[in-house]
Design an enzyme around this catalytic site. Sequence first.
Site, PDB file in Angstrom:
ATOM      1  N   GLU A 521       0.814  -1.218   0.000  1.00 31.10           N
ATOM      2  CA  GLU A 521       0.000   0.000   0.000  1.00 31.10           C
ATOM      3  C   GLU A 521       0.851   1.273   0.000  1.00 31.10           C
ATOM      4  OE1 GLU A 521      -3.110   0.504  -0.368  1.00 31.10           O
ATOM      5  OE2 GLU A 521      -3.965  -1.494  -0.212  1.00 31.10           O
ATOM      6  N   SER A 522       1.882   1.312   0.823  1.00 31.55           N
ATOM      7  CA  SER A 522       2.612   2.578   1.006  1.00 31.55           C
ATOM      8  C   SER A 522       4.129   2.443   0.978  1.00 31.55           C
ATOM      9  CB  SER A 522       2.222   3.206   2.347  1.00 31.55           C
ATOM     10  OG  SER A 522       2.688   2.394   3.420  1.00 31.55           O
TER      11      SER A 522
END
Length: 641
Positions: A521-522
């Site tokens: 995700e990040s």
Amino acid sequence: MGKFLLTLFIVSPIKENFRSRNFWKVLTLKEAARDTEDSILIILSMKIMLESEKVPGFINFSDQNTSHEIRIAATSAIFDLNAYNSVTIRNLELLSDSVRGLEDYFTLKLVEKYLGVSDFNSAIKSMKRIEEKRYRRSALRKISDKVWETRNRDVVDTILSEEDLPKDAKLLLTTFKYLLSGDSSNARKTAEELASSSPKSSYSLKVINLLNDTLKAYVYYSNNMYSQADGIFSKIKTNRYPFAQIVSAYRTKNYKKTLGLYESYRNILKNHEKRQLLLFVGYSYRMTGDLYKALEYLTISANNGNEIAAREVLDILIKEDSLLANDYIKNTRIESQELNYAVGLYFLTKNDTTNAVNYLMNAMHGGNTKIKERATYFLTHSGKNLDDEHGVNINLDYFALLNNGIIVTKEEKMEKWDSTYTENLNRFKYFLLWGDANEALNSAPQNGDALLKAIDIADRLGYDNVKITLAIRYLNSTSSNGIPLFLLEYLFPLNYADIAISISEFYNVKPEITLALIREESRFDPHAISPAGAVGLMQLMPSTAKKIMKEITPDSLRIPDLNLTIGIKYFSSLLGNYPNLIHALCSYNAGESRIKEWVSTYIVGDPLLFMELIPFKETREYVQRIMRSIIIYQYLLKEKA
């Protein structure tokens, strides 16, 4: 390299807690800071925990003995705080005069800050000191933006006289100058020259109201504003920009109009444009109910190597009447690797192993190595014995791991490195201290052992996203049958493991799933914000987060522990609704309505076949990357234990 790198090997409670990304604990230890690095890690923790306003109380900016490293980190932390504008400017002036190799960079930051307080004269004066062309051009763009925004007429001629002013900025300011003098005719001519030469420039959008309708629509199209473009194209009669007209109609889901425009313009479209539009036309026929026409166009595109078109063919064959599928396969030339693989998957959904194997074997021939790995997996699980020549080793691809495993070596990390890279490493470190990951990556050494030192610096300063990117660069620069354990830990960081384990266990989520989710995700960037507005480590939409915690704000989602708590709790609820992990991951990425539709459509017993049938490329590859990371994190957590 100086004092900073020498202290990298001294262990302190502050360093230990920062290494575990326990930022709140670091802040409780600020009185125990005993060296430069400790102070830096405290400042970085304040910034991450949204407590930058406390930095001036921790650092004495007026102390001339304050190191460059501390001054850079502290100034960056207060850069956006208006209450400290004068302090920020004073420190940037000092840094721009004293940090060797980054004088122009910090002068550019000084320009930004002067513009923030609308001091054009000081901004221009600083800009003129910049010698490196790319920074100077960047400064001129920032000044041009501010001139247009504030309608400041006093400095236009000064900026226009600058030799390094980019062409689109020059045309913007010239347009502005004509508007100031009331010469609307020349203002429109200059605006149209700007839009014609640089339609993708943000400056073309600034002058949009000065353009004729045809050019206005093309600028909207060029900036991916398809609804606005299609709206204008619909109102005007023109055969200009035919490709843009068709794409704009398609992107706004006006499929009938897409087909009409294609038929009208097909004789004036360029050959490469026709090839690009095959997928769009095929999909438009599908959406308007003409499946035979859809398959005709999609097949041409798929046989030209378009994997998305091949997937569309597969989806039609699965969802529509079997008579159509049988007729298609009987009468169609299945030529490309992509289309052979798609048809092979179709037969797997029908439990027709014989035909599936035939088409999957055909899919083993071609340049798409990912398809080869997937075909290898399904062939072996269909009972087909493959010669060694069919094996393709793709490092860290999910299906490659399933087919071949991974060799992890205990090779020691090299501690010696080429001292000629000292200046590059200093620049790299300073950019990270400022928080500019892009500049840091651009300045990182390419040399193997010096690159490892850069990775280590990124790790020590908490930039796990930069660490991963550089570790991939290092992996791609080496030729080895295995991956050293230390490199695997750089590629798949464990810094958040303790926090992830604690929260995950509370919500009955396996920690390897949490870590894999965060990485995807990040890349462990706590302040990451997506174009769609998802925030933080687990990329939570504020609307989703509010369902878990009503008082949450978008800004507070950047606080790591809070983001993890909400994200893990949310994913735990998805696992409750969808005990199948692949289904839960699909729901996290594409939404619950999508996974409900897919589960009812793709009814297969093999969960990995279901994963390959996911129609959205983004979601399909997202799930596969997470499943890959779960395998690796299971191994790393076992090693850590």
